[in-house]
Every structure is written in structure tokens, then in C-alpha cells.
Motif scaffolding. Structure first.
Motif, short mmCIF file in Angstrom:
data_model
loop_
_atom_site.label_atom_id
_atom_site.label_comp_id
_atom_site.label_asym_id
_atom_site.label_seq_id
_atom_site.Cartn_x
_atom_site.Cartn_y
_atom_site.Cartn_z
N SER A 55 -1.39 -1.59 3.33
CA SER A 55 -0.30 -2.26 2.61
C SER A 55 0.95 -1.39 2.60
CB SER A 55 -0.74 -2.59 1.18
OG SER A 55 -0.99 -1.41 0.43
N LEU A 58 2.56 -1.66 6.13
CA LEU A 58 3.23 -2.95 6.30
C LEU A 58 4.48 -3.03 5.45
CD1 LEU A 58 0.08 -5.24 6.30
CD2 LEU A 58 1.56 -4.76 8.25
N GLN A 59 4.41 -2.54 4.24
CA GLN A 59 5.57 -2.59 3.35
C GLN A 59 6.75 -1.83 3.94
OE1 GLN A 59 6.12 0.35 0.93
NE2 GLN A 59 7.95 -0.54 0.04
N PHE A 193 6.08 -11.44 11.84
CA PHE A 193 5.05 -11.05 10.88
C PHE A 193 3.66 -11.31 11.44
CE2 PHE A 193 8.73 -12.38 8.26
CZ PHE A 193 9.02 -11.16 7.69
N LEU A 210 1.81 -12.49 3.39
CA LEU A 210 3.18 -12.18 2.95
C LEU A 210 3.67 -13.36 2.14
CD1 LEU A 210 5.64 -10.25 3.13
CD2 LEU A 210 6.42 -11.61 5.08
N VAL A 274 3.62 -8.06 0.09
CA VAL A 274 2.60 -8.05 1.13
C VAL A 274 1.26 -7.74 0.47
CG1 VAL A 274 2.98 -5.61 1.72
CG2 VAL A 274 1.92 -7.14 3.38
#
Length: 512
Positions: A55, A58-59, A193, A210, A274
Motif C-alpha cells: 500500500s 502504491l500510494q 491504475f 482505488l 488505495v
């Protein structure tokens, strides 16, 4: 010493083997259970760390790309406010207003609109296409509010490329008086994404989602087109996402019903979240396989241990039974069931030493079946054996204390040991035995019952004798009293009772 006592207890009580083995099996099962529990906790901790790391990655990636896009929008706003730039030739003005980042993969066109939504500048064409964006939510929000900031729209299909679902990012344009003058907007394809999420390792049943802060789903892995644009704002699993900027929790997915460990993070200052979900069945998949393997091995070992203990217990029980039978044969007279001569001698010696040490009295009775030879001659040896059995039973019934002992001295003679009994008490017990034998009716060869009687000699050690005295001397004294009783006419007790009490006499058989 403790181990020796435990071994002795197990040998004495074979069931302790089973108890001990069961306790060992339970202990082994408990150790395995604790180990499996700790392995399960470790698997969960590793999964939580993995979810948090994913996470975070991805963030940061999404935040960085949106920041770049936001800078492109701000650059276009600054350019539109410069009159000199607006008077440049269209091709040069396009290059000045829009940087090369707008040509990146999955980045759509950037538009500058006027106050009614008509596109006046476009990043991909020097002469903009005839488009009106007033129907888009990213236009309407800025038209209504001057404080919207960077607005991220709901998913939509672009006017030109209908197939590529995108989101719009927009900022407000104002004139010199601060009035609404249009928007600068760009599109970002959701395929960005999707590709980003597909590159992550999640397990077979993991998910990445998301969502916007209002609950709108922008992208999800596993991908289903119908999930895009749905709102999950009203479901319980959404509540933790808006209560903190990041966190972990276990929940059930609304879209597919799977139970997962979720790690979520807000995308910087943007209204995006996310969520990485690792399915519990994937987290515990390897642990489950190991648990079955370890549990199976421990179960087999436990069953084997208990089975072997049962076998050992049976073996030792049979051994004890055999030893008891051998001991009984070695210590018991086979005809009468009382102690034999060897046990009589050892018991007498033991009781003599105890009486000498403690200063207590010890009495010995010597009994002889009267006229036994005549009984055998008249009725046969079988009746003689029955007579001895009957006499032994009469003696046994009249000595009830735990320390009292009766043994067959030999032939038709018996000996009784009476610890802590003086002469008077011994004579009383002897009389009870004599009376019981007299009252016994034994069936003979004819219709007439066979009369039985015994002569009894009594001797007592008062516990104060000289060291030279021995147990054999006490036994000889009792034997001497027996001969006196037989000489006195049989069916009597010697020494005789005194103080006016009558002697017990009466011979059921004529002397031979």
C-alpha cells in the motif's frame, strides 16, 4: 530416587503406564498446538507487513504521478494568464502552454475552456477540436465553487475515445476580477491504475482497490468492468477507510464477499484511498499445509505412544498376575488356603523381632485335629482333607485383625500368630476356634455326620524376655502346651483357664 519410585509404582500398577503415556501424548499435542499457533501468528504478521509495504508503494507511485499532472495543470493556468503567450502563433502557444508530460502513456488531452465550457486550447492539437465540456462534473464543480482546488472526477468515457474509461483532473480559471473564467482539465486513463495493480504480487485471492473518499470505486484488481464507478460508501468495510489516513483491519469485501486483511493509505492531499487486501485463505495456505502435516505426525505419534503403553500395561499386568500366582503357590498351602510352613516361620520371626523391639506381647496357638488318623481310616482321605479345610476355615473366621496369621505347620497341625495379644486374650480366641470346630458338621460316608474337634496349645511372649530367647522357643512352648492338651483328653486348651472357669474337655473320638 524419584525415578526409581516412579518405575516401581508403574511396575506395581500397570495402568500408570497408560496414564503416563496419555499425559506425554497430551503434552506433545499441546507443544505442537503452541508451535502451530505461533507459526500462524508469524504468517499473519508477515502478511500484514507485506500488505503495508504494498500500500505504501502504491500510494507513493500514484501520488507522484498525480502531482506531476497537477503541475502540468498549474503551468497551463499560469500560461493562460500571460497575454503575450496568448498572442503567440497557435503551434508555439501549444508548446508553451503544455509540457511534454502530457504525451506520457495513459495521459489524455489537456483542455482549457472558457466560462461556458467550450475548449479554447488543447494539448494535442494546435487548433483545438470543437468540444464543449460543460456537462462534465469536473467543469460543474468549479463553476459552482471557487474553493474546489484540484478536483478528481468520477469515471467517464471520453467524448472522442469512448472505450477508454478515464477520470478528469481539473482546476478553476478566474479572470482579473476573480470571476469564473473556465477550467483547465486533463484526463487520466484508468488503464494506468490497472497496469500498476497487475504488477503487484497478491496471491490468488488478493485485491487492490482505488476509491475516492466518497466511496466511488475507480479501479480494482481483480478487474471487473461493472465494478468501476460503483459506490461502497454505505457498507461496513468502508467506515475504517475514512477514519484515518492509514491502517490495517480484517474485513469482508463488499464486491466479492472474500475475507481479507486490508491495509489502506490516503493518497497524500488528494481525495483518493488505495486499499490492498490479502485473502486470509492465501495468508494461511502454507500454514494450513504445515499444520496438517505436523498435526498428522503428532497424531500418529500420540496414537502410537498410547497404543504401546496399552501393550506394555497388558504385558506387565500379565506378569504381575503370574508373579502373584507364583507367590501364592510359594506361600500358601494348596489344600487349606492358609500360609505354608515357610511363610509361617518367616512371619513368626518378623513378629518376634517386632514384639521384642516394641516390648509388646506375642501369642502363638498350636492346633491339632483330634484323632485325625482314625477319621482317615474310617471315612477315607477325601473326608480327611475336607476336615482340614473346615478347621482352617474355622480358624480364619475367628482371627480378624490384620496382623493375625494362620499357617499349616504340617499334617493336621496348624499354628496361629496373635501379635499384641496376652495369654488371656489368646486363650479366648483359642476357645472361639475350638467351639467353632465343634459346631462344624461334616458329612461322612454314612448318614451320621463326622464329629470334629481340636486340641490347642497356647504360649505367650510378654515382650520382656531375655535376649537369649528365640521365636523357635516360643513355638516349642506352644507345641508343648498342645501335647499337654492332647494328654489331658483332647478337645481342650492348655494351659487351662483359671479363676473358677471350667476346662474345655470332651473327646469325640476314642483314644487309640
Amino acid at each position: 530416587m524419584g525415578i526409581t519410585r516412579l518405575a516401581a509404582a508403574c511396575l506395581a500398577r500397570p495402568s500408570l503406564f497408560i496414564v503416563g503415556a496419555t499425559a506425554a501424548a497430551v503434552a506433545m499435542a499441546c507443544v505442537a498446538a503452541v508451535a502451530l499457533y505461533e507459526m500462524r501468528q508469524d504468517a499473519f504478521a508477515r502478511a500484514r507487513d507485506s500488505a503495508e509495504n504494498l500500500s505504501l508503494i502504491l500510494q507513493r507511485d500514484i501520488e507522484r504521478n498525480i502531482e506531476v499532472y497537477e503541475l502540468s495543470l498549474e503551468a497551463a493556468i499560469d500560461g493562460v494568464k500571460e497575454p503575450a503567450i496568448l498572442h503567440l502563433p497557435p503551434a508555439i502557444r501549444q508548446r508553451v502552454l503544455f509540457d511534454r508530460s502530457t504525451n506520457a502513456q495513459d495521459i489524455g488531452s489537456l483542455f482549457v475552456t472558457n466560462a461556458v465550457g467550450d475548449v479554447v486550447f488543447e494539448s494535442r492539437f494546435a487548433t483545438p477540436r470543437r468540444l464543449n465540456l460543460s456537462d462534465r462534473d469536473y467543469f460543474a464543480i468549479h463553476q459552482r465553487s471557487a474553493d474546489a482546488g484540484l478536483f478528481i472526477s468520477k469515471p467517464f468515457s471520453p467524448h472522442v475515445t469512448k472505450a477508454e474509461t478515464s477520470i478528469g483532473l481539473s482546476q478553476r480559471l478566474t479572470d482579473s476580477q476573480g470571476h469564473f473564467a473556465g477550467v483547465v482539465a486533463g484526463t487520466l486513463r484508468l488503464n494506468y491504475f490497472r497496469r500498476l495493480f497487475d504488477g503487484m504480487t497478491l496471491g490468488d485471492h488478493g485485491s487492490i482497490t482505488l476509491i475516492q473518499s466518497d466511496g466511488t470505486v475507480l479501479m480494482r484488481r481483480p478487474y471487473k468492468r461493472e465494478d468501476i464507478g460503483q459506490s461502497i460508501a454505505g457498507v461496513p468495510s468502508f467506515e475504517p477507510l475514512i477514519q484515518s489516513d492509514n491502517g490495517c483491519y480484517i474485513g469482508t469485501a463488499t464486491l466479492d464477499g472474500a475475507q481479507r486483511l486490508y491495509s489502506f493509505r490516503r493518497i497524500g492531499k488528494y481525495p483518493l484511498i488505495v486499499v490492498v487486501g490479502l485473502a486470509l485463505q492465501d495468508i494461511y495456505a502454507q500454514w494450513t499445509q504445515r499444520a496438517w502435516a505436523i498435526g498428522g505426525v503428532v497424531t500418529v505419534l500420540d496414537v502410537l505412544i498410547i497404543w504401546m503403553s496399552v501393550m506394555f500395561a497388558r504385558l506387565f499386568r500379565k506378569r504381575l498376575e503370574m508373579e502373584n500366582r507364583l507367590h501364592l503357590l510359594a506361600t500358601t498351602d494348596s489344600l487349606t488356603g492358609v500360609g505354608n510352613r515357610r511363610v509361617l516361620s518367616s512371619t513368626l520371626e518378623t513378629e518376634w523381632k517386632r514384639a521384642s523391639r516394641d516390648g509388646r506381647s506375642l501369642s502363638v496357638l498350636m492346633l491339632d485335629a483330634d484323632n485325625f488318623k482314625a477319621l482317615n481310616d474310617r471315612h477315607g482321605h477325601a473326608i480327611g482333607d475336607e476336615a482340614l479345610k473346615a478347621i482352617a476355615q474355622c480358624i480364619t473366621k475367628n482371627i480378624r485383625r490384620p496382623g493375625d496369621f494362620v499357617g499349616r505347620y504340617g499334617g493336621e497341625e496348624f499354628s496361629v500368630l496373635l501379635p499384641s495379644t496376652d495369654m488371656k486374650g489368646a486363650i479366648k480366641i483359642a476357645e472361639n476356634i475350638r467351639a467353632a470346630v465343634m459346631a462344624t458338621e461334616l458329612a461322612g460316608m454314612g448318614a451320621q455326620p463326622v464329629p470334629l474337634s481340636v486340641s490347642i496349645g497356647v504360649a505367650t511372649f510378654d515382650g520382656m524376655g531375655s535376649p537369649a530367647e528365640t521365636s523357635e522357643q516360643l513355638l516349642r512352648k506352644a507345641d508343648h502346651s498342645l501335647y499337654q492338651a492332647k494328654a489331658a483328653g483332647r478337645n481342650t486348651i492348655m494351659p487351662r483357664q483359671t479363676h473358677g472357669e471350667a476346662a474345655m474337655v470332651g473327646d469325640p473320638w476314642p483314644s487309640t
